[in-house]
Design a protein around this motif. Structure first.
Motif, PDB file in Angstrom:
ATOM      1  N   SER A  50       0.837  -1.116  -0.017  1.00 43.16           N
ATOM      2  CA  SER A  50      -0.009   0.212  -0.214  1.00 43.16           C
ATOM      3  C   SER A  50       0.911   1.187  -0.077  1.00 43.16           C
ATOM      4  O   SER A  50       2.129   1.198   0.376  1.00 43.16           O
ATOM      5  N   PHE A  51       0.456   2.397  -0.509  1.00 41.33           N
ATOM      6  CA  PHE A  51       1.209   3.535  -0.422  1.00 41.33           C
ATOM      7  C   PHE A  51       0.537   4.565  -0.065  1.00 41.33           C
ATOM      8  O   PHE A  51      -0.821   5.079  -0.523  1.00 41.33           O
ATOM      9  N   VAL A  52       1.385   5.685   0.665  1.00 36.80           N
ATOM     10  CA  VAL A  52       0.854   7.048   0.844  1.00 36.80           C
ATOM     11  C   VAL A  52       1.729   8.277   0.067  1.00 36.80           C
ATOM     12  O   VAL A  52       2.628   8.061   0.138  1.00 36.80           O
ATOM     13  N   ILE A  53       0.673   8.891  -0.846  1.00 32.86           N
ATOM     14  CA  ILE A  53       1.574   9.750  -1.277  1.00 32.86           C
ATOM     15  C   ILE A  53       1.216  11.388  -0.422  1.00 32.86           C
ATOM     16  O   ILE A  53      -0.004  11.597  -0.673  1.00 32.86           O
ATOM     17  N   LYS A  54       2.043  12.110  -0.328  1.00 38.48           N
ATOM     18  CA  LYS A  54       1.691  13.497   0.392  1.00 38.48           C
ATOM     19  C   LYS A  54       2.088  14.739  -0.199  1.00 38.48           C
ATOM     20  O   LYS A  54       3.033  14.873  -0.479  1.00 38.48           O
ATOM     21  N   GLY A  55       1.137  14.886  -1.216  1.00 37.15           N
ATOM     22  CA  GLY A  55       1.228  16.429  -1.957  1.00 37.15           C
ATOM     23  C   GLY A  55       0.748  17.404  -0.919  1.00 37.15           C
ATOM     24  O   GLY A  55       0.612  17.254   0.268  1.00 37.15           O
ATOM     25  N   GLU A  56       0.204  18.556  -1.548  1.00 35.61           N
ATOM     26  CA  GLU A  56      -0.842  19.474  -0.848  1.00 35.61           C
ATOM     27  C   GLU A  56      -2.115  18.842  -0.349  1.00 35.61           C
ATOM     28  O   GLU A  56      -2.709  18.897   0.557  1.00 35.61           O
ATOM     29  N   LYS A  57      -2.432  17.660  -1.060  1.00 33.15           N
ATOM     30  CA  LYS A  57      -3.344  16.682  -0.720  1.00 33.15           C
ATOM     31  C   LYS A  57      -2.773  15.261  -0.798  1.00 33.15           C
ATOM     32  O   LYS A  57      -1.627  15.090  -1.317  1.00 33.15           O
ATOM     33  N   ILE A  58      -3.318  14.710   0.231  1.00 29.91           N
ATOM     34  CA  ILE A  58      -2.914  13.075   0.335  1.00 29.91           C
ATOM     35  C   ILE A  58      -3.885  12.114  -0.285  1.00 29.91           C
ATOM     36  O   ILE A  58      -4.989  11.879  -0.306  1.00 29.91           O
ATOM     37  N   ALA A  59      -3.070  11.247  -0.760  1.00 30.48           N
ATOM     38  CA  ALA A  59      -3.694  10.095  -1.622  1.00 30.48           C
ATOM     39  C   ALA A  59      -3.045   8.671  -1.130  1.00 30.48           C
ATOM     40  O   ALA A  59      -1.966   8.518  -0.682  1.00 30.48           O
ATOM     41  N   LEU A  60      -4.020   7.941  -0.698  1.00 31.45           N
ATOM     42  CA  LEU A  60      -3.735   6.536  -0.370  1.00 31.45           C
ATOM     43  C   LEU A  60      -3.926   5.390  -1.565  1.00 31.45           C
ATOM     44  O   LEU A  60      -5.051   5.464  -1.947  1.00 31.45           O
ATOM     45  N   VAL A  61      -3.105   4.936  -2.100  1.00 31.44           N
ATOM     46  CA  VAL A  61      -3.044   3.978  -3.184  1.00 31.44           C
ATOM     47  C   VAL A  61      -3.202   2.307  -2.694  1.00 31.44           C
ATOM     48  O   VAL A  61      -2.125   1.964  -2.005  1.00 31.44           O
ATOM     49  N   ASP A  62      -4.563   1.843  -2.510  1.00 30.03           N
ATOM     50  CA  ASP A  62      -4.678   0.617  -2.184  1.00 30.03           C
ATOM     51  C   ASP A  62      -4.656   0.406  -0.667  1.00 30.03           C
ATOM     52  O   ASP A  62      -4.122   0.994   0.122  1.00 30.03           O
ATOM     53  N   THR A  63      -5.042  -0.676  -0.247  1.00 31.83           N
ATOM     54  CA  THR A  63      -4.886  -0.955   1.223  1.00 31.83           C
ATOM     55  C   THR A  63      -4.138  -2.041   1.362  1.00 31.83           C
ATOM     56  O   THR A  63      -3.161  -2.412   1.068  1.00 31.83           O
ATOM     57  N   SER A  64      -4.802  -3.188   2.152  1.00 31.90           N
ATOM     58  CA  SER A  64      -4.169  -4.597   2.539  1.00 31.90           C
ATOM     59  C   SER A  64      -5.122  -5.664   2.538  1.00 31.90           C
ATOM     60  O   SER A  64      -6.368  -5.329   2.610  1.00 31.90           O
ATOM     61  N   HIS A  65      -4.843  -6.778   2.939  1.00 29.49           N
ATOM     62  CA  HIS A  65      -5.668  -7.879   3.312  1.00 29.49           C
ATOM     63  C   HIS A  65      -6.102  -7.927   4.773  1.00 29.49           C
ATOM     64  O   HIS A  65      -5.615  -7.392   5.581  1.00 29.49           O
ATOM     65  N   GLU A  66      -7.416  -8.315   4.912  1.00 31.47           N
ATOM     66  CA  GLU A  66      -8.223  -8.102   6.136  1.00 31.47           C
ATOM     67  C   GLU A  66      -7.364  -8.752   7.306  1.00 31.47           C
ATOM     68  O   GLU A  66      -7.730  -8.588   8.602  1.00 31.47           O
ATOM     69  N   LYS A  67      -6.609  -9.928   7.096  1.00 29.64           N
ATOM     70  CA  LYS A  67      -5.810 -10.281   8.038  1.00 29.64           C
ATOM     71  C   LYS A  67      -5.033  -9.473   8.672  1.00 29.64           C
ATOM     72  O   LYS A  67      -4.488  -9.580   9.851  1.00 29.64           O
ATOM     73  N   PHE A  68      -4.382  -8.213   8.139  1.00 27.61           N
ATOM     74  CA  PHE A  68      -3.828  -7.250   8.669  1.00 27.61           C
ATOM     75  C   PHE A  68      -4.576  -6.321   9.205  1.00 27.61           C
ATOM     76  O   PHE A  68      -3.896  -5.069   9.615  1.00 27.61           O
ATOM     77  N   ARG A  69      -5.708  -6.331   9.362  1.00 27.62           N
ATOM     78  CA  ARG A  69      -6.616  -5.111   9.905  1.00 27.62           C
ATOM     79  C   ARG A  69      -5.840  -4.415  10.964  1.00 27.62           C
ATOM     80  O   ARG A  69      -5.874  -3.057  10.756  1.00 27.62           O
ATOM     81  N   GLN A  70      -5.651  -4.783  12.058  1.00 30.33           N
ATOM     82  CA  GLN A  70      -5.276  -4.052  13.256  1.00 30.33           C
ATOM     83  C   GLN A  70      -3.876  -3.475  13.051  1.00 30.33           C
ATOM     84  O   GLN A  70      -3.446  -2.264  13.228  1.00 30.33           O
ATOM     85  N   LEU A  71      -2.830  -4.422  12.311  1.00 24.34           N
ATOM     86  CA  LEU A  71      -1.648  -3.865  12.194  1.00 24.34           C
ATOM     87  C   LEU A  71      -1.410  -2.771  11.145  1.00 24.34           C
ATOM     88  O   LEU A  71      -0.882  -1.859  11.435  1.00 24.34           O
ATOM     89  N   TYR A  72      -2.191  -3.058  10.066  1.00 21.19           N
ATOM     90  CA  TYR A  72      -2.198  -2.031   9.053  1.00 21.19           C
ATOM     91  C   TYR A  72      -2.711  -0.761   9.428  1.00 21.19           C
ATOM     92  O   TYR A  72      -2.272   0.473   9.375  1.00 21.19           O
ATOM     93  N   LEU A  73      -4.009  -0.807  10.188  1.00 20.84           N
ATOM     94  CA  LEU A  73      -4.697   0.357  10.360  1.00 20.84           C
ATOM     95  C   LEU A  73      -3.916   1.232  11.705  1.00 20.84           C
ATOM     96  O   LEU A  73      -3.689   2.355  11.512  1.00 20.84           O
TER      97      LEU A  73
END
Length: 575
Positions: A50-73
């Motif tokens: 998954s990827f986070v792009i921080k311009g003047e606005k912020i974009a998150l590209v894709d998330t992850s598998h639900e098995k990683f819910r707690q770790l990912y969030l």
């Protein structure tokens, strides 16, 4: 770089690292996953990137598998305040990448979901709540500010119909989700060692991208219209930075070879219904092993004109039974009607169940195709339980049967060309007779082989030539283990005849044959003269065969005075 570990499952870890200006990757490392979709086994786990792009606005590209819910969030909130996420870019909606979309939107309800038209439609069924959305087409742009502008590339069927690539003009990173990925779990973020990962890269391509080779070429053509791509940020495995040109060239060369086939099979499925997509991918892989091209089409989102045109130019059809009720039923049934209307005499057809909630009945559907003059190329695949490794193997073998049926004229013509002195001279190269046996999980396979030769002393190793359309080829990837059974002169005809038989898809190759398990789990043939327990070290492609180099761990001879059975051919253009 930050790494977090799930205490309950220590083999699930999260890694974050800065990969370019204002660009962070969140990599969910699934170290122990041993199976994914249609592949027969993963030797090196996988990652979900998954990827986070921080311009003047912020974009998150894709998330992850639900098995990683707690770790990912937890990790996401450390990388960025979710309340400041402006856009959630969905490359495609398969659950391993979009499994946490609902959770992210709960933290970032202000975010606008960006995706293809098909992706947004799929997400509506996944999220079950209102959300802001922005549908993008090929060439559309999204300005994040501070030089970051995303340009979108439509890449359908890589490997779902909703796939898009996103290109950041500032960092020159192309976010590709499944395309160019591999199932390889490692702490290293990038492709530092090409030789270490190239076998996994190729295996991934053969499983998921080869059945969509023409779609790969279309995507590569659109990629060629972009400025320089310095990095490919994939959805699985290491990100590609050190060898970008090499990886792209390999995709192009492999796909061009696949797309040159004179015959095509259309594979119809429903992407988010039952196991339709995974089963169809397994069947498609079996078809491509025979040198026949495949074009896959989702009945849920298919345009009637495109369905009609695809059926018209295809030599064979393979259809996953669509639903007869539910949200996708009306569209899928209408598309199926178009397939039936466009089907023509002398085409080959195969039907397989999707194992969804309520599939279209197989027998009436087969009857309608038979009445239209089509030939059934393999027995209908009927699934009674949740698909397992054996079912996916069954589908692949069914696809291979379909492909071989379509190429039978070519094979017969080749066998009849007996007047060539070159063929006769080549046929004088003799070889021993061996049975290759392998077992991985619930899947087993066997093959009569004669193209076997010792290749090294240190370590002890040998090569085997394995035709690409052999079922056992899928069990002889790098790292796989098998047994080479040596047949005995004067006591080989029984085993030879047994393994020369044409087995129907999914049949037990060892029924009626005495075996015992080797230390590596593969069957040893009790009547064999000798056996060697082996592991595949490398593979080299030779047109219609793979040359498989393997090292030897164990071995034994039952009769030291007996000789190996030898095979003498008359011609060199077939076995």
């Amino acid at each position: 770089m930050v790494v977090l570990t799930d205490r309950a499952q220590r083999r699930l870890t999260i890694q974050t690292s800065e990969i370019a200006a204002e660009t962070t990757t969140i990599r969910s490392l699934d170290w122990d996953r041993d199976r994914f979709d249609i592949e027969f086994g993963l030797k090196n786990g996988t990652t979900y990137n998954s990827f986070v792009i921080k311009g003047e606005k912020i974009a998150l590209v894709d998330t992850s598998h639900e098995k990683f819910r707690q770790l990912y969030l937890e990790t996401l909130t450390q990388v960025v305040d979710p309340a400041k996420i402006d856009y959630l870019v969905i490359s495609h909606t398969e659950p391993d990448h979009s499994g946490l979309v609902r959770d992210v939107l709960a933290l970032a309800p202000q975010a606008t979901v960006v995706g293809s038209k098909v992706a947004i439609q799929f997400l509506e069924d996944l999220v079950h709540q209102p959300f802001k959305r922005q549908i993008v087409k090929n060439g559309d742009r999204l300005d994040l500010g501070n030089g970051h502008e995303l340009e979108f590339v439509i890449a359908p069927n890589l490997h779902w119909p909703d796939t898009i690539f996103s290109y950041d003009t500032k960092t020159q990173i192309l976010f590709t989700c499944d395309a160019f990925g591999m199932h390889f779990c490692d702490d290293r973020t990038f492709d530092e060692d090409l030789s270490e990962i190239e076998a996994d890269f190729r295996f991934y391509y053969e499983c998921l991208m080869a059945p969509n080779a023409r779609s790969v070429l279309s995507a590569l053509k659109r990629m060629g219209e972009l400025p320089e791509v310095k990095q490919i940020a994939t959805g699985h495995g290491p990100l590609l930075y050190y060898n970008v040109a090499e990886w792209v060239d390999r995709y192009r060369n492999w796909s061009q070879a696949k797309a040159k086939s004179e015959k095509t099979v259309a594979v119809f499925y429903v992407s988010d219904y039952g196991y339709s997509d995974r089963l169809s991918q397994a069947l498609a892989r079996g078809i491509t092993k025979t040198g026949v091209a495949v074009e896959m089409m989702d009945l849920k989102s298919a345009d009637p004109q495109e369905v009609q045109e695809l059926v018209g130019r295809s030599a064979g059809l393979a259809i996953a039974t669509p639903p007869v009720s539910g949200p996708a039923a009306a569209t899928a049934q209408a598309a199926l009607g178009t397939v039936l209307a466009a089907a023509k005499d002398k085409q080959a057809v195969g039907i397989f169940e999707s194992y969804g909630g309520e599939d279209e009945p197989v027998d009436p559907l087969l009857t309608r195709f038979r009445e239209s003059g089509l030939t059934v190329a393999f027995p209908a695949v009927r699934i009674k339980d949740t698909p397992n490794e054996s079912v996916y193997q069954l589908c692949e073998e069914a696809g291979t049967d379909l492909g071989q049926w379509l190429t039978r004229d070519r094979a017969i013509q080749q066998m009849k060309s007996l007047n060539s002195d070159l063929d006769k001279a080549l046929g004088r190269i003799s070889g021993g007779l061996y049975i290759i046996t392998a077992k991985k999980g619930n899947v087993g396979g066997a093959m009569l082989a004669s193209w076997v030769a010792q290749a090294s002393f240190t370590p002890l190793g040998f090569t085997i030539a394995v035709a690409k359309d052999r079922a056992i080829e899928s069990l002889m990837q790098v790292g796989d283990r098998f047994v080479l059974n040596v047949l005995e002169e004067g006591n080989h005809l029984g085993l030879m005849k047994h393994f020369l038989k044409r087995f129907p898809p999914g049949a037990d190759r060892f029924a009626g044959v005495k075996t015992q398990p080797a230390q590596n789990g593969s069957p040893i043939l009790t009547e064999a003269l000798a056996y060697l327990e082996c592991e595949v070290s490398s593979r080299m492609e030779c047109n219609d065969h793979w040359i498989v180099y393997s090292t030897v761990q164990e071995g034994r001879v039952s009769n030291p005075d007996a000789l190996t059975a030898v095979h003498h051919r008359k011609v060199g253009n077939h076995y």
